[in-house]
Design a protein around this motif. Structure first.
Motif, PDB file in Angstrom:
ATOM      1  N   SER A  68       0.851  -1.187   0.000  1.00 35.70           N
ATOM      2  CA  SER A  68       0.000   0.000   0.000  1.00 35.70           C
ATOM      3  C   SER A  68       0.893   1.245   0.000  1.00 35.70           C
ATOM      4  O   SER A  68       2.126   1.141  -0.074  1.00 35.70           O
ATOM      5  CB  SER A  68      -0.907  -0.001   1.241  1.00 35.70           C
ATOM      6  OG  SER A  68      -0.137  -0.076   2.427  1.00 35.70           O
ATOM      7  N   VAL A  69       0.285   2.410   0.096  1.00 35.53           N
ATOM      8  CA  VAL A  69       1.061   3.647   0.096  1.00 35.53           C
ATOM      9  C   VAL A  69       1.870   3.761   1.380  1.00 35.53           C
ATOM     10  O   VAL A  69       3.010   4.221   1.380  1.00 35.53           O
ATOM     11  CB  VAL A  69       0.132   4.862  -0.076  1.00 35.53           C
ATOM     12  CG1 VAL A  69       0.913   6.175  -0.006  1.00 35.53           C
ATOM     13  CG2 VAL A  69      -0.611   4.765  -1.417  1.00 35.53           C
ATOM     14  N   GLN A 185      -0.491   2.822  -7.656  1.00 38.71           N
ATOM     15  CA  GLN A 185      -1.089   2.833  -6.318  1.00 38.71           C
ATOM     16  C   GLN A 185      -2.592   2.603  -6.382  1.00 38.71           C
ATOM     17  O   GLN A 185      -3.156   1.912  -5.527  1.00 38.71           O
ATOM     18  CB  GLN A 185      -0.766   4.146  -5.616  1.00 38.71           C
ATOM     19  CG  GLN A 185       0.691   4.278  -5.207  1.00 38.71           C
ATOM     20  CD  GLN A 185       1.050   5.678  -4.752  1.00 38.71           C
ATOM     21  OE1 GLN A 185       0.372   6.672  -5.083  1.00 38.71           O
ATOM     22  NE2 GLN A 185       2.137   5.790  -3.982  1.00 38.71           N
ATOM     23  N   ARG A 186      -3.238   3.148  -7.401  1.00 39.40           N
ATOM     24  CA  ARG A 186      -4.685   2.914  -7.553  1.00 39.40           C
ATOM     25  C   ARG A 186      -4.963   1.461  -7.924  1.00 39.40           C
ATOM     26  O   ARG A 186      -5.953   0.877  -7.469  1.00 39.40           O
ATOM     27  CB  ARG A 186      -5.273   3.877  -8.592  1.00 39.40           C
ATOM     28  CG  ARG A 186      -5.388   5.314  -8.092  1.00 39.40           C
ATOM     29  CD  ARG A 186      -6.308   6.136  -8.977  1.00 39.40           C
ATOM     30  NE  ARG A 186      -5.771   6.353 -10.296  1.00 39.40           N
ATOM     31  CZ  ARG A 186      -5.034   7.413 -10.659  1.00 39.40           C
ATOM     32  NH1 ARG A 186      -4.740   8.341  -9.754  1.00 39.40           N
ATOM     33  NH2 ARG A 186      -4.600   7.552 -11.889  1.00 39.40           N
ATOM     34  N   HIS A 188      -3.248  -1.048  -6.902  1.00 41.15           N
ATOM     35  CA  HIS A 188      -3.110  -1.780  -5.647  1.00 41.15           C
ATOM     36  C   HIS A 188      -4.341  -1.594  -4.768  1.00 41.15           C
ATOM     37  O   HIS A 188      -4.826  -2.562  -4.164  1.00 41.15           O
ATOM     38  CB  HIS A 188      -1.845  -1.313  -4.918  1.00 41.15           C
ATOM     39  CG  HIS A 188      -0.584  -1.830  -5.520  1.00 41.15           C
ATOM     40  ND1 HIS A 188       0.629  -1.787  -4.875  1.00 41.15           N
ATOM     41  CD2 HIS A 188      -0.333  -2.416  -6.725  1.00 41.15           C
ATOM     42  CE1 HIS A 188       1.567  -2.326  -5.648  1.00 41.15           C
ATOM     43  NE2 HIS A 188       1.000  -2.703  -6.783  1.00 41.15           N
ATOM     44  N   LEU A 189      -4.853  -0.381  -4.686  1.00 44.50           N
ATOM     45  CA  LEU A 189      -6.056  -0.117  -3.894  1.00 44.50           C
ATOM     46  C   LEU A 189      -7.228  -0.968  -4.377  1.00 44.50           C
ATOM     47  O   LEU A 189      -7.998  -1.513  -3.570  1.00 44.50           O
ATOM     48  CB  LEU A 189      -6.417   1.365  -3.970  1.00 44.50           C
ATOM     49  CG  LEU A 189      -7.765   1.802  -3.371  1.00 44.50           C
ATOM     50  CD1 LEU A 189      -7.839   1.459  -1.888  1.00 44.50           C
ATOM     51  CD2 LEU A 189      -7.988   3.296  -3.596  1.00 44.50           C
ATOM     52  N   ASP A 192      -6.259  -4.838  -3.468  1.00 41.48           N
ATOM     53  CA  ASP A 192      -5.706  -5.153  -2.152  1.00 41.48           C
ATOM     54  C   ASP A 192      -6.695  -6.014  -1.371  1.00 41.48           C
ATOM     55  O   ASP A 192      -7.838  -5.596  -1.144  1.00 41.48           O
ATOM     56  CB  ASP A 192      -5.431  -3.852  -1.391  1.00 41.48           C
ATOM     57  CG  ASP A 192      -4.596  -4.073  -0.137  1.00 41.48           C
ATOM     58  OD1 ASP A 192      -4.631  -5.178   0.427  1.00 41.48           O
ATOM     59  OD2 ASP A 192      -3.918  -3.109   0.282  1.00 41.48           O
ATOM     60  N   ASN A 195      -8.960  -4.525   1.169  1.00 43.97           N
ATOM     61  CA  ASN A 195     -10.114  -3.747   0.730  1.00 43.97           C
ATOM     62  C   ASN A 195     -11.165  -4.593   0.027  1.00 43.97           C
ATOM     63  O   ASN A 195     -12.088  -4.048  -0.577  1.00 43.97           O
ATOM     64  CB  ASN A 195      -9.649  -2.615  -0.209  1.00 43.97           C
ATOM     65  CG  ASN A 195     -10.720  -1.550  -0.424  1.00 43.97           C
ATOM     66  OD1 ASN A 195     -11.532  -1.287   0.454  1.00 43.97           O
ATOM     67  ND2 ASN A 195     -10.720  -0.949  -1.606  1.00 43.97           N
ATOM     68  N   VAL A 233      -8.016   0.932   5.474  1.00 40.94           N
ATOM     69  CA  VAL A 233      -7.774   1.128   4.035  1.00 40.94           C
ATOM     70  C   VAL A 233      -7.489   2.598   3.747  1.00 40.94           C
ATOM     71  O   VAL A 233      -6.555   2.933   3.006  1.00 40.94           O
ATOM     72  CB  VAL A 233      -8.975   0.632   3.207  1.00 40.94           C
ATOM     73  CG1 VAL A 233      -8.835   1.054   1.747  1.00 40.94           C
ATOM     74  CG2 VAL A 233      -9.116  -0.879   3.310  1.00 40.94           C
ATOM     75  N   ALA A 236      -4.066   3.439   4.872  1.00 38.01           N
ATOM     76  CA  ALA A 236      -3.048   2.779   4.050  1.00 38.01           C
ATOM     77  C   ALA A 236      -2.836   3.486   2.719  1.00 38.01           C
ATOM     78  O   ALA A 236      -1.723   3.468   2.167  1.00 38.01           O
ATOM     79  CB  ALA A 236      -3.425   1.320   3.814  1.00 38.01           C
ATOM     80  N   TYR A 237      -3.895   4.124   2.204  1.00 38.09           N
ATOM     81  CA  TYR A 237      -3.798   4.765   0.890  1.00 38.09           C
ATOM     82  C   TYR A 237      -3.950   6.286   0.963  1.00 38.09           C
ATOM     83  O   TYR A 237      -4.217   6.937  -0.041  1.00 38.09           O
ATOM     84  CB  TYR A 237      -4.829   4.147  -0.064  1.00 38.09           C
ATOM     85  CG  TYR A 237      -4.413   2.747  -0.466  1.00 38.09           C
ATOM     86  CD1 TYR A 237      -3.580   2.536  -1.553  1.00 38.09           C
ATOM     87  CD2 TYR A 237      -4.810   1.641   0.280  1.00 38.09           C
ATOM     88  CE1 TYR A 237      -3.170   1.252  -1.910  1.00 38.09           C
ATOM     89  CE2 TYR A 237      -4.399   0.354  -0.057  1.00 38.09           C
ATOM     90  CZ  TYR A 237      -3.573   0.172  -1.155  1.00 38.09           C
ATOM     91  OH  TYR A 237      -3.158  -1.096  -1.488  1.00 38.09           O
TER      92      TYR A 237
END
Length: 267
Positions: A68-69, A185-186, A188-189, A192, A195, A233, A236-237
């Motif tokens: 995550s971020v 990153q998006r 992964h969101l 993930d 999520n 979540v 994390a992002y």
């Protein structure tokens, strides 16, 4: 016309019988209406007692955490909520699902796409299609949003009965910071496991892109975990919450002050 005493008694008995029948009919109508509005068509459907109170994040041995971020630490969910920025919603007119990349990528590179990973993680007795170790064909589970026991069967009409929900909806995330993330990153969101949860299809459609201020799972046993997972979540992002959303989360967590953040077991 003058009635004899015997005729008078017969008429009075008939009158009493008629009133008794009318009273019984009235009671039947009242009872029917009571059923109709309590357990019938207009009744609120209550989830079964003892519905799930949490849901897994990873499955040991074949699922890996998605970077995550920033990492989320274990601790009180309410304390983590207080660290999230509080802002209004950003514009949504430029939102498109493709901003999160192709749906159900194999982000953790275990050889299976994300949708099948989550089905395999959440279903009991998961079965696979012929000659596949990824493609889930069926299974059962106690669904967390409604608390009901559900069966998943892969098929053109049956698959949608069980859907994979983004705990923090992608549309909601877009308006609360995801626009500022990189494309990777998006991705992964959107993929993930933190999520993602397998849920009842109609409940997922009812939720849509709602946040905690406008929708919570009907299964009240699951609400503390659900809100803590959303907070985790968002932390994390690097997403934010609206004032109404934060207030709703605080109300839920007030009923479970010991609720911890939800993190992958490897952290």
């Amino acid at each position: 016309m003058t009635l004899t005493w015997a005729e008078f008694r017969r008429e009075r008995r008939r009158s009493r019988q008629a009133w008794a029948l009318l009273a019984a009919a009235a009671l039947a109508v009242v009872a029917g209406l009571g059923w109709f509005f309590t357990v019938g068509q207009f009744a609120a459907v209550e989830p079964p007692a003892g519905g799930p109170s949490e849901a897994p994040v990873l499955a040991t041995g074949w699922m890996d955490a998605v970077p995550s971020v920033r990492p989320v630490t274990r601790g009180p969910a309410a304390a983590l909520l207080d660290t999230l920025p509080v802002k209004g919603r950003a514009a949504k007119d430029n939102y498109d699902r493709s901003a999160y990349g192709q749906a159900w990528l194999d982000v953790d590179r275990n050889g299976c796409d994300t949708r099948n990973d989550i089905l395999r993680r959440d279903l009991s007795g998961a079965e696979f299609t012929e000659e596949s170790q990824c493609r889930v064909a069926g299974g059962t589970f106690r669904e967390p949003y409604t608390g009901r026991q559900l069966t998943f069967r892969r098929g053109s009409g049956s698959s949608k009965a069980v859907q994979i929900d983004h705990v923090v909806a992608l549309g909601d995330a877009w308006q609360k910071g995801a626009q500022l993330l990189t494309p990777a990153q998006r991705e992964h969101l959107a993929n993930d496991p933190l999520n993602l949860i397998a849920v009842d299809g109609p409940a997922n459609q009812d939720k849509s892109a709602s946040d905690a201020a406008t929708w919570l799972p009907p299964n009240k046993n699951f609400r503390c975990h659900y809100v803590a997972r959303q907070i985790s979540v968002k932390a994390a992002y690097r997403l934010w919450v609206t004032p109404a959303e934060k207030d709703a989360m605080k109300r839920v967590l007030a009923s479970c002050p010991g609720q911890q953040t939800v993190v992958p077991e490897t952290q």
